[in-house]
Design a protein around this motif. Sequence first.
Motif, mmCIF file in Angstrom:
data_model
loop_
_atom_site.group_PDB
_atom_site.id
_atom_site.type_symbol
_atom_site.label_atom_id
_atom_site.label_comp_id
_atom_site.label_asym_id
_atom_site.label_seq_id
_atom_site.Cartn_x
_atom_site.Cartn_y
_atom_site.Cartn_z
ATOM 1 N N GLY A 23 15.896 -26.913 83.195
ATOM 2 C CA GLY A 23 15.933 -28.215 83.659
ATOM 3 C C GLY A 23 14.747 -29.030 83.059
ATOM 4 N N CYS A 24 13.591 -28.332 82.898
ATOM 5 C CA CYS A 24 12.467 -29.182 82.436
ATOM 6 C C CYS A 24 12.744 -29.487 81.156
ATOM 7 N N GLY A 25 13.363 -28.598 80.281
ATOM 8 C CA GLY A 25 13.746 -28.738 78.706
ATOM 9 C C GLY A 25 14.629 -30.018 78.677
ATOM 10 N N SER A 26 15.677 -30.116 79.585
ATOM 11 C CA SER A 26 16.802 -31.136 79.506
ATOM 12 C C SER A 26 16.325 -32.519 79.970
ATOM 13 N N SER A 27 15.053 -32.542 80.701
ATOM 14 C CA SER A 27 14.430 -33.860 81.100
ATOM 15 C C SER A 27 14.204 -34.982 79.737
ATOM 16 N N LYS A 28 13.812 -34.121 78.788
ATOM 17 C CA LYS A 28 13.763 -35.077 77.557
ATOM 18 C C LYS A 28 14.909 -35.832 77.142
ATOM 19 N N SER A 29 16.084 -35.180 77.184
ATOM 20 C CA SER A 29 17.374 -35.715 76.813
ATOM 21 C C SER A 29 18.028 -36.597 77.929
ATOM 22 N N ASP A 30 17.176 -36.922 79.138
ATOM 23 C CA ASP A 30 17.713 -37.765 79.956
ATOM 24 C C ASP A 30 17.096 -39.062 79.392
ATOM 25 N N LYS A 31 16.039 -39.062 78.499
ATOM 26 C CA LYS A 31 15.766 -40.488 77.866
ATOM 27 C C LYS A 31 16.949 -41.009 77.302
ATOM 28 N N LYS A 32 17.022 -42.460 77.091
ATOM 29 C CA LYS A 32 18.103 -43.043 76.475
ATOM 30 C C LYS A 32 17.535 -42.791 74.754
ATOM 31 N N LYS A 33 18.765 -42.637 74.200
ATOM 32 C CA LYS A 33 18.667 -42.096 72.690
ATOM 33 C C LYS A 33 18.403 -43.499 71.854
ATOM 34 N N LEU A 34 17.595 -43.561 70.789
ATOM 35 C CA LEU A 34 17.450 -44.203 69.907
ATOM 36 C C LEU A 34 17.825 -43.656 68.431
ATOM 37 N N VAL A 35 18.940 -44.342 68.231
ATOM 38 C CA VAL A 35 19.733 -43.698 67.047
ATOM 39 C C VAL A 35 19.146 -44.301 65.614
ATOM 40 N N MET A 36 18.693 -43.716 64.814
ATOM 41 C CA MET A 36 18.148 -44.242 63.524
ATOM 42 C C MET A 36 18.971 -43.812 62.457
ATOM 43 N N ALA A 37 19.340 -44.683 61.674
ATOM 44 C CA ALA A 37 19.999 -44.259 60.306
ATOM 45 C C ALA A 37 19.147 -44.375 59.264
ATOM 46 N N THR A 38 18.974 -43.309 58.436
ATOM 47 C CA THR A 38 18.101 -43.203 57.229
ATOM 48 C C THR A 38 18.974 -42.484 56.135
ATOM 49 N N ASN A 39 17.897 -42.518 55.029
ATOM 50 C CA ASN A 39 18.618 -41.711 53.939
ATOM 51 C C ASN A 39 17.307 -40.873 53.618
ATOM 52 N N ALA A 40 17.391 -39.628 53.841
ATOM 53 C CA ALA A 40 16.016 -38.749 53.546
ATOM 54 C C ALA A 40 16.063 -38.289 52.280
ATOM 55 N N THR A 41 16.036 -39.051 51.408
ATOM 56 C CA THR A 41 15.775 -38.518 49.975
ATOM 57 C C THR A 41 14.677 -39.477 49.327
ATOM 58 N N PHE A 42 13.839 -40.215 50.169
ATOM 59 C CA PHE A 42 12.982 -41.234 49.731
ATOM 60 C C PHE A 42 11.558 -40.865 50.058
ATOM 61 N N PRO A 43 10.789 -39.923 49.560
ATOM 62 C CA PRO A 43 9.627 -39.546 49.771
ATOM 63 C C PRO A 43 8.484 -40.751 49.411
ATOM 64 N N PRO A 44 7.409 -40.986 49.950
ATOM 65 C CA PRO A 44 6.987 -40.323 50.993
ATOM 66 C C PRO A 44 7.292 -40.914 52.553
ATOM 67 N N TYR A 45 8.503 -41.851 52.411
ATOM 68 C CA TYR A 45 8.991 -42.720 53.389
ATOM 69 C C TYR A 45 9.795 -41.804 54.288
ATOM 70 N N GLU A 46 11.027 -41.085 53.728
ATOM 71 C CA GLU A 46 11.780 -40.163 54.549
ATOM 72 C C GLU A 46 12.268 -39.012 53.872
ATOM 73 N N TYR A 47 12.300 -37.792 54.114
ATOM 74 C CA TYR A 47 12.573 -36.980 53.299
ATOM 75 C C TYR A 47 12.641 -35.328 54.253
ATOM 76 N N VAL A 48 13.319 -34.485 53.738
ATOM 77 C CA VAL A 48 13.496 -33.314 54.652
ATOM 78 C C VAL A 48 12.668 -32.405 53.971
ATOM 79 N N ASP A 49 11.635 -31.919 55.139
ATOM 80 C CA ASP A 49 10.588 -31.021 55.104
ATOM 81 C C ASP A 49 10.908 -29.771 55.676
ATOM 82 N N GLY A 50 11.574 -28.671 55.141
ATOM 83 C CA GLY A 50 11.956 -27.574 55.732
ATOM 84 C C GLY A 50 13.093 -27.888 56.979
ATOM 85 N N GLU A 51 12.895 -27.756 58.038
ATOM 86 C CA GLU A 51 14.161 -27.992 58.826
ATOM 87 C C GLU A 51 13.976 -29.301 59.544
#
Length: 249
Positions: A23-51
């Motif tokens: 229950g504690c864990g799911s309290s985070k997802s009770d928050k409203k979502k802010l869905v951000m679209a990006t293209n994560a191939t654009f270092p140093p602004y957005e990229y995938v680092d491991g997982e």
Amino acid sequence: MKKLTKYVSLIITLVLAMSVLSGCGSSKSDKKKLVMATNATFPPYEYVDGEKYAGIDVEIAEAIAKELDMELQIEDVEFGSIVSGVQSGKYDMGMAGMTITEDRKKSVSFSDTYAKGIQSIIVAENSSIKTADDLSSDIKIGVQQDTTGDIYATEDYGESAITRFKSGADAVQALKTGKVDCVIIDNEPAKAYVSKNAGLKILDTSYADEDYAICFSKDNEELLNKVNDALKKLKDDGTIDKIVAKYIK
Ligand code: GLN
């Protein structure tokens, strides 16, 4: 029998403890979502680092979500589908080192600007292209599809000079193998790519100066205003400078 009762009560206690914990864990997802679209191939602004997603935009977006008491959800999509996805309401906002342009403004609204970009030219170290003036319709120019590099170079040198790639990394790969003569791309990703690929350099002359901002649906002025307030706070309290300094030395 007594033993059995003891086991049963132990199991009940365990189950209760687990449900409280989850229950504690799911309290985070009770928050409203802010869905951000990006293209994560654009270092140093957005990229995938491991997982994980990393970069300046990712960290600024996380700080904004915190200010708004929302939970950030990142959708990694093609750069060219961000504006239309935000316009249709599929995503709440688009943040991808995105330049404010008059054309994009017809489809979406932009936040206050939070960073500057420069379109740079990458060439092979021994290239005969020395300045932006050496570009012409006879030169093979590599760009990332739908970016300002693509839009401006197509306007200036014509369709036939342009080779479009899905990512900046693919364009740089084509430059290394001689399939294109140069790549036009934003300066910070240019630096990141050149540092990882021997034999390439960035010309001293730039191609265009730009402002980066976050885009929103024109119907979502409320979120735009909240994000602008958060951006102002994060600029004033030094958070944005701190994030940028972490990625750009
Ligand atoms: N700044 C460029 C643009 O907005 C490139 C952005 C990107 O490739 N992520 O078109």
